[in-house]
Design a protein around this motif. Structure first.
Motif, PDB file in Angstrom:
ATOM      1  N   UNK A  12       0.637  -1.187   0.137  1.00 35.62           N
ATOM      2  CA  UNK A  12       0.403  -0.273  -0.156  1.00 35.62           C
ATOM      3  C   UNK A  12       1.080   1.798  -0.251  1.00 35.62           C
ATOM      4  N   UNK A  13       1.683   0.805   0.515  1.00 37.09           N
ATOM      5  CA  UNK A  13       2.779   2.628   0.002  1.00 37.09           C
ATOM      6  C   UNK A  13       3.766   2.859  -0.604  1.00 37.09           C
ATOM      7  N   UNK A  46     -12.566   8.453   2.848  1.00 31.35           N
ATOM      8  CA  UNK A  46     -13.725   8.608   1.927  1.00 31.35           C
ATOM      9  C   UNK A  46     -13.972   7.458   1.152  1.00 31.35           C
ATOM     10  N   UNK A  47     -14.978   6.432   1.211  1.00 33.74           N
ATOM     11  CA  UNK A  47     -15.301   5.200   0.791  1.00 33.74           C
ATOM     12  C   UNK A  47     -16.592   5.547  -0.344  1.00 33.74           C
ATOM     13  N   UNK A  48     -15.760   5.062  -1.392  1.00 36.01           N
ATOM     14  CA  UNK A  48     -16.681   5.524  -3.038  1.00 36.01           C
ATOM     15  C   UNK A  48     -17.095   4.422  -3.482  1.00 36.01           C
ATOM     16  N   UNK A  49     -18.514   4.501  -3.817  1.00 35.85           N
ATOM     17  CA  UNK A  49     -19.088   2.985  -4.508  1.00 35.85           C
ATOM     18  C   UNK A  49     -20.417   2.865  -4.633  1.00 35.85           C
ATOM     19  N   UNK A  50     -20.500   2.158  -5.314  1.00 33.87           N
ATOM     20  CA  UNK A  50     -22.357   1.613  -5.453  1.00 33.87           C
ATOM     21  C   UNK A  50     -23.093   0.926  -4.327  1.00 33.87           C
ATOM     22  N   UNK A 140     -11.820   3.851  -3.852  1.00 30.77           N
ATOM     23  CA  UNK A 140     -13.201   3.885  -4.429  1.00 30.77           C
ATOM     24  C   UNK A 140     -13.593   1.796  -4.638  1.00 30.77           C
ATOM     25  N   UNK A 141     -14.394   1.312  -4.622  1.00 30.24           N
ATOM     26  CA  UNK A 141     -15.368  -0.050  -4.246  1.00 30.24           C
ATOM     27  C   UNK A 141     -15.794  -0.430  -5.999  1.00 30.24           C
ATOM     28  N   UNK A 151     -11.163  -2.819  -5.890  1.00 30.60           N
ATOM     29  CA  UNK A 151     -10.693  -1.560  -5.112  1.00 30.60           C
ATOM     30  C   UNK A 151      -9.061  -0.854  -5.482  1.00 30.60           C
ATOM     31  N   UNK A 152     -10.029   0.790  -5.162  1.00 25.68           N
ATOM     32  CA  UNK A 152      -8.524   1.252  -5.658  1.00 25.68           C
ATOM     33  C   UNK A 152      -8.192   2.148  -4.084  1.00 25.68           C
ATOM     34  N   UNK A 153      -6.923   1.871  -3.883  1.00 26.14           N
ATOM     35  CA  UNK A 153      -7.378   2.811  -2.800  1.00 26.14           C
ATOM     36  C   UNK A 153      -5.910   4.009  -3.190  1.00 26.14           C
ATOM     37  N   UNK A 154      -6.484   4.769  -2.648  1.00 25.72           N
ATOM     38  CA  UNK A 154      -5.637   6.095  -3.219  1.00 25.72           C
ATOM     39  C   UNK A 154      -5.281   7.068  -1.875  1.00 25.72           C
ATOM     40  N   UNK A 155      -3.370   6.414  -1.696  1.00 27.41           N
ATOM     41  CA  UNK A 155      -3.299   8.372  -0.303  1.00 27.41           C
ATOM     42  C   UNK A 155      -3.293  10.016  -1.167  1.00 27.41           C
TER      43      UNK A 155
END
Ligand SMILES: Nc1ncnc2c1ncn2[C@@H]1O[C@H](COP(=O)(O)OP(=O)(O)OP(=O)(O)O)[C@@H](O)[C@H]1O
Ligand SMILES: [Mg+2]
Length: 157
Positions: A12-13, A46-50, A140-141, A151-155
């Protein structure tokens, strides 16, 4: 997970944006457990997705990593749940703003959650009026075929 390996905090880093594929709710929870290690006091996620894309399942992993046993899944009545924090933060907040209009989000006293030196994970953060640009992480989910999730994790900062 991506390339069939367990995610680690090292993964992740490596870069600012990381993409994972999970094949089950269990794997999504496991990713949340790993992600928890990267969180710092004051972080806003923030957790985004349908609907049903895995935001709450992921949050359950974060909560578990912080040593919480019980976890309330989203219900029609849930707005904010409070758990024991970690990584310097006293509390972990899980907010689900789906049912709120932007005006009532303000009434919720959002500042207390966002700026109290805790850690907040927020579903449906597009409802926010204040704090729209104060997130440290965007996740983003996306629902894929066969129970998979991208699952896209963005810092952000
Ligand atoms: N790979 C996966 N990761 C996460 N959940 C999965 C996966 N595969 C199937 N599921 C199922 O999808 C659903 C995800 O529900 P969850 O409540 O986490 O979604 P959500 O994004 O929080 O939805 P909402 O916007 O309604 O709050 C659960 O029923 C879970 O069992
Ligand atoms: Mg949810």
């Amino acid at each position: 997970m991506a390339k069939n390996k367990k995610p680690s905090t090292q993964d992740l880093s490596i870069s600012k944006k990381n993409i994972f594929i999970t094949k089950s709710p269990k794997e999504t929870t496991a990713l949340g457990v790993c992600f928890a290690a990267l969180l710092k006091k004051g972080d806003i996620v923030f957790l985004k997705g349908d609907l049903g894309s895995g935001k709450t399942t992921f949050t359950q992993g974060v909560s578990k990593a912080f040593g919480n046993k019980g976890f309330a899944r989203s219900s029609s009545f849930m707005l904010a749940n409070e758990y024991k924090g970690s990584n310097g933060a006293e509390k972990l907040f899980h907010l689900d703003l789906y049912r709120l209009s932007p005006a009532s989000v303000w009434d919720l006293g959002i500042e207390e959650y966002l700026y109290g030196g805790n850690i907040s994970l927020i579903e449906w953060a597009d409802r926010l009026t204040a704090g729209k640009n104060d997130n440290n992480w965007n996740i983003e989910f996306q629902t894929l075929d066969g129970g998979k999730r991208k699952i896209t994790i963005e810092k952000i900062k």
